[in-house]
Design a protein around this motif. Sequence first.
Motif, PDB file in Angstrom:
ATOM      1  N   HIS A 156      -5.377  -7.777  -2.861  1.00 61.07           N
ATOM      2  CA  HIS A 156      -5.175  -6.592  -2.030  1.00 61.07           C
ATOM      3  C   HIS A 156      -5.269  -6.910  -0.541  1.00 61.07           C
ATOM      4  CE1 HIS A 156      -5.048  -2.633  -0.414  1.00 61.07           C
ATOM      5  NE2 HIS A 156      -6.213  -2.791   0.147  1.00 61.07           N
ATOM      6  N   ASP A 175       0.826  -1.222   0.000  1.00 61.03           N
ATOM      7  CA  ASP A 175       0.000   0.000   0.000  1.00 61.03           C
ATOM      8  C   ASP A 175       0.859   1.270   0.000  1.00 61.03           C
ATOM      9  OD1 ASP A 175      -1.414  -2.280   0.959  1.00 61.03           O
ATOM     10  OD2 ASP A 175      -2.966  -0.995   1.815  1.00 61.03           O
ATOM     11  N   HIS A 192      -9.478   1.254  -1.252  1.00 59.49           N
ATOM     12  CA  HIS A 192      -9.465   2.713  -1.398  1.00 59.49           C
ATOM     13  C   HIS A 192      -9.666   3.144  -2.847  1.00 59.49           C
ATOM     14  CE1 HIS A 192      -8.505   4.049   2.752  1.00 59.49           C
ATOM     15  NE2 HIS A 192      -8.144   2.786   2.843  1.00 59.49           N
ATOM     16  N   ASP A 236       2.081  -4.748   3.912  1.00 63.50           N
ATOM     17  CA  ASP A 236       1.693  -3.355   4.146  1.00 63.50           C
ATOM     18  C   ASP A 236       2.366  -2.878   5.430  1.00 63.50           C
ATOM     19  OD1 ASP A 236       0.617  -0.886   4.543  1.00 63.50           O
ATOM     20  OD2 ASP A 236      -1.481  -1.540   4.605  1.00 63.50           O
ATOM     21  N   ARG A 260      -4.949   9.164   2.352  1.00 57.87           N
ATOM     22  CA  ARG A 260      -4.109   9.348   3.546  1.00 57.87           C
ATOM     23  C   ARG A 260      -2.867  10.200   3.304  1.00 57.87           C
ATOM     24  NH1 ARG A 260      -4.650   3.090   5.514  1.00 57.87           N
ATOM     25  NH2 ARG A 260      -6.729   3.261   6.379  1.00 57.87           N
ATOM     26  N   ASP A 281      -4.377   0.292  -3.152  1.00 61.48           N
ATOM     27  CA  ASP A 281      -4.329   1.418  -2.210  1.00 61.48           C
ATOM     28  C   ASP A 281      -3.177   2.363  -2.555  1.00 61.48           C
ATOM     29  OD1 ASP A 281      -6.566   0.432  -1.022  1.00 61.48           O
ATOM     30  OD2 ASP A 281      -5.724   0.285   0.995  1.00 61.48           O
ATOM     31  N   HIS A 330      -3.091  -4.156   2.677  1.00 57.39           N
ATOM     32  CA  HIS A 330      -4.353  -3.836   3.360  1.00 57.39           C
ATOM     33  C   HIS A 330      -4.275  -3.704   4.874  1.00 57.39           C
ATOM     34  CE1 HIS A 330      -8.668  -3.384   3.694  1.00 57.39           C
ATOM     35  NE2 HIS A 330      -8.810  -4.489   4.385  1.00 57.39           N
ATOM     36  N   HIS A 332      -0.504   4.575  -0.587  1.00 58.47           N
ATOM     37  CA  HIS A 332      -1.294   5.609   0.086  1.00 58.47           C
ATOM     38  C   HIS A 332      -0.756   7.030  -0.033  1.00 58.47           C
ATOM     39  CE1 HIS A 332      -4.613   3.408   1.701  1.00 58.47           C
ATOM     40  NE2 HIS A 332      -3.851   2.540   2.350  1.00 58.47           N
TER      41      HIS A 332
HETATM   42 MN   LIG Z   1      -4.453   0.277   2.686  1.00 57.67          MN
END
Ligand SMILES: [Mn+2]
Length: 254
Positions: A173, A30, A96, A228, A68, A64, A212, A32
Amino acid sequence: MFWKRKSKAVAQSRSSFAIPDGQRVYAIGDIHGRDDLFAELIQRIRADAAARPVGHLTLILLGDLVDRGPQSAEVVERAIGLHHEFTDVRLLIGNHEECFLAALTGDVRRLRYFMRIGGEATVQSYWNSDVNLSEASFEEVAEILPGLVPASHVQFLGAGEDVIEIGDYVFVHAGIRPGVPLEKQELSDLRWIRDDFLDDDRDHGVMVIHGHTIRENVDERPNRIGIDTGAYDSGILTAIVLESGTRRYLDTAD
Ligand SMILES: [Mn+2]
């Protein structure tokens, strides 16, 4: 006799899971909205690939990319451009991305939910409007936002996959519903599942690589590996590197 700097050893573990010989897979967790870390990790992958030429290289983004962190638009743009350098780039749709795409339909309720789970940073990164975002109502944002996100971004994210299988590995994911065949998995599980998958120690017949759920370190279990490492907050973005029966990791730490 002489002080010698200990070279950073490449930790490599052998496993009974393998991908076909002559291939290498780099899978990134991820991101983000941290384009700085994404760029750094791609640089490390680039150097790794240059130092160890391989027949076929696959680059997988576990989903993702957005929310954020502050640079979601930049992350998506960089991801779109990767195919110029890597011939085989594959994207998994994360929860996301799912919420972002839903928010772009103009549905106020979905936009509200999206912004609540971290989408506000994504909206901010795409916001190029005379309307002041901090003063805009959800109705206004729902109406304006779709016009600010390039069609190429919507198309790229929407074209992502849900499951990728390579050799004995499966990439998703969030995870899979244990006991359910891969072809019968539901999108809500593949993109959102947590404890029912994370706490299940049964043999899935394959090794599941997922993002995730944030852990401080790579979460290596006999039936799954979570990568992640909470990049947006920790500053550590992680990639797993698979080749034949081996695996190792690259990250943005130090
Ligand atoms: Mn995530």
